[in-house]
Design an enzyme around this catalytic site. Structure first.
Site, PDB file in Angstrom:
ATOM      1  N   GLY B  29       9.102  13.139 107.641  1.00  0.00           N
ATOM      2  CA  GLY B  29       7.872  12.746 108.222  1.00  0.00           C
ATOM      3  C   GLY B  29       7.674  12.845 109.562  1.00  0.00           C
ATOM      4  N   CYS B 238     -10.583  24.547  83.288  1.00  0.00           N
ATOM      5  CA  CYS B 238     -11.025  25.860  83.745  1.00  0.00           C
ATOM      6  C   CYS B 238     -11.983  26.739  82.984  1.00  0.00           C
ATOM      7  CB  CYS B 238      -9.063  26.259  84.566  1.00  0.00           C
ATOM      8  SG  CYS B 238      -9.048  27.582  84.221  1.00  0.00           S
ATOM      9  N   CYS B 241      -8.530  29.287  81.080  1.00  0.00           N
ATOM     10  CA  CYS B 241      -7.979  28.814  80.401  1.00  0.00           C
ATOM     11  C   CYS B 241      -7.961  27.309  79.674  1.00  0.00           C
ATOM     12  CB  CYS B 241      -6.588  29.216  80.949  1.00  0.00           C
ATOM     13  SG  CYS B 241      -7.025  26.943  82.485  1.00  0.00           S
ATOM     14  N   CYS B 263      -9.098  28.140  87.548  1.00  0.00           N
ATOM     15  CA  CYS B 263      -7.755  27.099  88.375  1.00  0.00           C
ATOM     16  C   CYS B 263      -7.924  27.888  89.273  1.00  0.00           C
ATOM     17  CB  CYS B 263      -6.882  27.986  87.564  1.00  0.00           C
ATOM     18  SG  CYS B 263      -6.366  26.603  86.153  1.00  0.00           S
ATOM     19  N   CYS B 269      -2.837  29.617  85.715  1.00  0.00           N
ATOM     20  CA  CYS B 269      -3.906  29.857  84.673  1.00  0.00           C
ATOM     21  C   CYS B 269      -3.779  30.810  84.040  1.00  0.00           C
ATOM     22  CB  CYS B 269      -5.007  30.301  85.466  1.00  0.00           C
ATOM     23  SG  CYS B 269      -6.395  30.239  84.975  1.00  0.00           S
TER      24      CYS B 269
END
Lengths: 355, 288, 258
Positions: B29, B238, B241, B263, B269
């Site tokens: 980080g 979605c 899908c 998606c 997807c």
């Protein structure tokens, strides 16, 4: 109706590039512009692209200008991206502007001085009237009178003042200067690094900042001590040789600003310096650079830091136009994922506020 | 490509970047300054990610590049082409097949593995920059782990809106030490960073910073005990899908307010549709 | 006093060029005590405040702080993180200009809550509760909690700064002319507030002021500075009613004459 997800990025890019190439060429009934013509006849553009592209090569700069359809920031970008891939064979010895083969040399602080004032090829005293005779491609150019300036007797103006102790001495350092193209910018940034950033920086940005110091935002009572432009030799000193050898010439513009300084408890009043040095004929930028360099020395000289030009972090982080143009223009890349999350967020918050 | 080294950058530069990466991995980080090079693509368009990718890429790697979750967005295409040209590596759109994934603004839906690296393009590595513009000061704040100011921002959100209103680039604490920008991924993706098996590398070219999250590292999204972190997503499955757990893009289908939610991860997807999943606006994939 | 000192400076010297800003200064502060440092501008009192609080290092001399566990710390030898932690928890600093300390683009509540959050508070309700409580203590209406400081008057800004500083219950607060630049009526109310808060919470205060009246109203003890030296020190009433040093006599008489 069934929805088919958008595709076709590959094809779109190819088509866009083809269109661009066609547009760049323009009407094929007009003869193509040669790189040589740009180099010869758009010299000030070439100079600017070399300065901001940080690469002294007139032909490549001219090529970049041609490739970028005259967009000078785009051209500087092309040059930078090429430059970064080049191997580094050696460092040059510091160039000696004191022995410059002078084409132009003016001082605003002395009426006359050793070596005299040399105007050189300047627009300064032209009347800005469109010259319609240039519409004729074959217009004859009258020959100009030439006299070679005697560079041997052209001491740098600050050296004249410095001899009297009126001007702060230049600090000679044996330290290897920093290089922003290799090391990231860190703070506090030493003056060598600051000057490098300014020399690579955007002319327009520096012009605006320099101008702001004249309008009360960090003023330093500047005088153009000297502006000189001309050719200097570049020398390198290969370790195995032990002496330096001349590898070529550069045209440089140097500006030495002389600024008032009221003195402090420990230092009697004297003049201080702001320094500008730019590839090619870059007088506007060299002057602006010298103003901004001096402004950024405020804290070192015990002056209040209040104006944008005095804020080293602000100036250095925003002077590079390649960084700036990339980041400003990246806003046109798709951001729909983030926008979508904001959209849902705002909808949710509005809904919750309504409940 | 003739005249250029493998993956564009010269080996010295790659070594310099790898040293920065090693330091970044050792201090999760923490932003490590590096000598960012000028790239043939503009700043803000992924120069940091490209330099990191170029430095970790080997000839046998398989590269996937996504922008907004999609392999087919123009910038993703452009970067994928760049590496196909300069490194000659194999490229893929399938998340599972890739060894290195360079991304802008998303993390793939499919759980990444220990043998994968994800490289994030980062426009602004400093999570505190909106609150404190001086990098000298923010560096000091990171050094002293002085993050009260970030919480003040969250406090202000709750006081004004009744909730934390950050929806993307949602700040995280890495390994309970450094405050970090996850890059502008939607907050939806933040939980995927936590204890991720893959190595996560972050490159910011213009700002000249590299940072990293080693595999299996704790990544916590900042919040309050009584206003816990929440993800945001459109409340639909979605349309193509039928996935109910993937991040959705909103597609405007007509000028009468018609909307379709699909998606954002195009590979996810497509894979689902190939497996026979169909949403309300989709159609049965023809057998291929 | 039998208690050990909370903060003590010994042999403090600091020169600015040829000018001695501090010359052989010794200072002691006990828990819960308010010490006023008085003198004209340029006498070195603000410099002393900055040296005692670790913000400016002396050329010579030492400043020691005793933490709640009784451990002594050389303030100028402390690592930066430890000093910063001290400044945002056990210590506080009240500036003459509250804008130096407040975040002007953050609400009053956020300003008060910041030190709590910097110290690890993570419950929004608790933080807001503490902010409301402190706004009440400094007599700012609860309805102003979400307003930006720029909508506040000078006296309110100063009270907000005090709330922001005291919210972590510091043991020691440095105050630099806290009533300077305020109207006389606003000053009186603020002085009253400072006196009652400090007494109730038993906070030790080093107060810098050029105003003898402020020192008389607030301080237990007083130190008079002239040209970087403490020329006289003692209990406030004693020093002001029976000044020994000619400079103190001058200061006191100039107040009486105005």
């Amino acid at each position: 109706m069934a929805y088919v997800a958008v595709k076709g990025g590959e094809q779109a890019i190819d088509n866009a590039h083809a269109w661009l190439a066609e547009e760049r060429r323009g009407d094929i009934a007009t003869p193509a512009l040669s790189v040589r013509q740009i180099e010869e006849q758009l010299g000030r553009s070439v100079d600017r692209v070399m300065a901001e592209g940080s690469l002294y090569d007139r032909e490549l700069a001219a090529l970049a200008i041609k490739q970028a359809q005259g967009d000078l920031i785009e051209a500087a970008f092309l040059l930078r991206a090429y430059r970064t891939t080049l191997p580094r064979f050696a460092h040059s010895v510091a160039v000696e502007t004191g022995t410059m083969r002078i084409e132009r040399r003016v001082s605003a602080i002395f009426k006359d001085l050793p070596g005299g004032q040399v105007l050189g090829p300047t627009y300064d005293y032209t009347h800005r009237l469109l010259d319609f005779s240039l519409l004729d491609d074959n217009a004859a150019v009258s020959e100009c009178a030439t006299a070679v300036a005697n560079s041997d007797v052209m001491p740098r103006v600050p050296d004249i003042l410095g001899d009297e102790g009126l001007l702060e001495a230049d600090v000679v350092s044996s330290r290897e200067p920093g290089d922003l193209t290799r090391e990231p910018l860190t703070f506090p940034a030493a003056r060598d690094v600051r000057l490098q950033a300014l020399a690579r920086g955007d002319e327009g940005f520096l012009l605006g900042l320099g101008y702001s110091t004249q309008r009360g935002y960090g003023g330093s009572h500047p005088f153009a001590g000297e502006i000189r432009m001309g050719e200097v030799s570049v020398e390198i000193e290969p370790a195995e040789l032990g002496f330096s050898i001349d590898i070529g010439d550069l045209i440089l513009t140097e500006c030495q600003m002389v600024n008032q300084f009221t003195g402090s408890k420990t230092v009697p009043p004297q003049f201080t310096r702001g320094y500008g040095l730019v590839f090619g004929f870059g007088e506007r930028k060299a002057m602006a650079m010298a103003l901004v360099d001096r402004a950024m020395r405020a804290s070192e000289l015990g002056e209040d830091v209040t104006a944008p030009a005095q804020n080293v972090e602000f100036v250095l982080y925003h002077s590079d136009n390649i960084e700036a143009t990339g980041f400003v223009e990246h806003l046109k890349l798709p951001h729909y994922v983030d926008f979508q999350s904001e959209l849902q967020n705002v909808r949710r918050m509005r809904q919750e506020a309504a409940e | 490509m003739k005249g250029y080294n493998f993956a564009y950058l010269d080996e010295q530069t790659k070594r310099m970047i790898r040293r920065a990466l090693l330091k970044a991995v050792a201090i999760p980080g923490h932003q490590v300054p590096f000598g960012s090079r000028e790239m043939p693509l503009p700043y803000g368009w992924g120069t940091g990610g490209i330099q990191v990718t170029a430095s970790v890429l080997g000839p046998r790697d398989v590269l996937k590049v996504i922008d907004q979750g999609a392999d087919d967005t123009t910038n993703a295409v452009s970067i994928r082409r760049f590496f196909a040209l300069t490194a000659g590596v194999a490229t893929t759109t399938a998340t599972a097949e890739a060894t290195v994934i360079q991304t802008r603004h998303r993390i793939p839906e499919k759980q990444l593995r220990e043998d994968q690296i994800i490289v994030y393009q980062v426009p602004q590595p400093e999570p505190l920059f909106r609150l404190e513009s001086s990098r000298v000061e923010t560096k000091r704040m990171h050094g002293l782990a002085d993050y009260g100011l970030m919480h003040v921002k969250l406090y202000e959100d709750v006081a004004r809106f009744g909730q934390i209103s950050i929806s993307y680039d949602y700040p995280v604490m890495v390994n309970e030490r450094y405050l970090m920008s996850p890059s502008p991924i939607p907050a939806f993706d933040n939980p995927k960073m936590d204890m991720m098996p893959a190595l996560q590398l972050f490159g910011a070219g213009r700002e000249k910073r590299i940072y990293a999250i080693p595999p299996w590292t704790r990544v916590r999204s900042l919040d309050f005990d009584d206003h816990p972190f929440r993800t945001i997503n459109a409340p639909y499955p979605c349309g193509l899908c039928g996935a109910a757990d993937s991040y959705l893009d909103e597609v405007v289908t007509d000028d009468r307010g018609g909307r379709l939610f699909v998606c954002s991860d195009t590979d996810h997807c497509a894979e689902r549709r190939a497996a026979g999943h169909v949403g309300t606006d989709g159609f049965q994939e023809a057998a291929e | 006093m039998t208690e050990p000192t909370l903060l003590s400076g010994r042999g403090l010297n600091l020169n600015f060029g040829a000018i001695p800003a501090l010359a052989d200064v010794d200072v002691d502060l006990w828990p819960g005590e308010m010490l006023a440092i008085v003198g004209e501008s340029g006498s070195g009192k603000t410099t002393l405040l900055n040296v005692l609080s670790g913000r400016v290092a002396p050329d010579r001399g030492i400043v020691r702080y005793r933490d709640p566990a009784g451990q002594l710390h050389d303030v100028h030898a402390m690592p930066a993180p430890a000093l910063r932690t001290l400044h945002r928890s056990d210590w506080g600093f009240v500036h003459q200009d509250p804008r130096q300390n407040l975040r002007m683009s953050v609400s009053a509540g956020g300003n008060v809550g910041e030190r709590l959050m910097a110290r690890g508070a993570r419950h929004y309700g608790d933080i807001r509760g503490a902010a409301l409580d402190w706004l009440a203590q400094v007599e700012i209406d609860a309805g102003r909690i979400d307003d930006l400081p720029r909508t506040f008057s000078g006296g309110m800004l100063q009270r907000l700064q005090i709330a922001r500083t005291l919210v972590t219950h510091p043991r020691l607060v440095f105050m630099d002319e806290p009533t300077g630049g305020l109207d006389v009526s606003v000053q009186a109310r603020l002085l009253d507030l400072i006196r009652s808060l400090v007494a109730r919470l038993r906070i030790a205060v080093v107060l810098v002021t050029h105003d003898i009246g402020v020192a008389r109203l607030l301080a237990h003890r007083i130190a008079v500075m002239q040209r970087g030296r403490i020329v006289e020190t003692g209990l406030t009433d004693q020093v002001l009613d029976d000044p020994r040093h000619p400079y103190t006599q001058l200061l006191v008489s100039s107040v009486l004459n105005t």
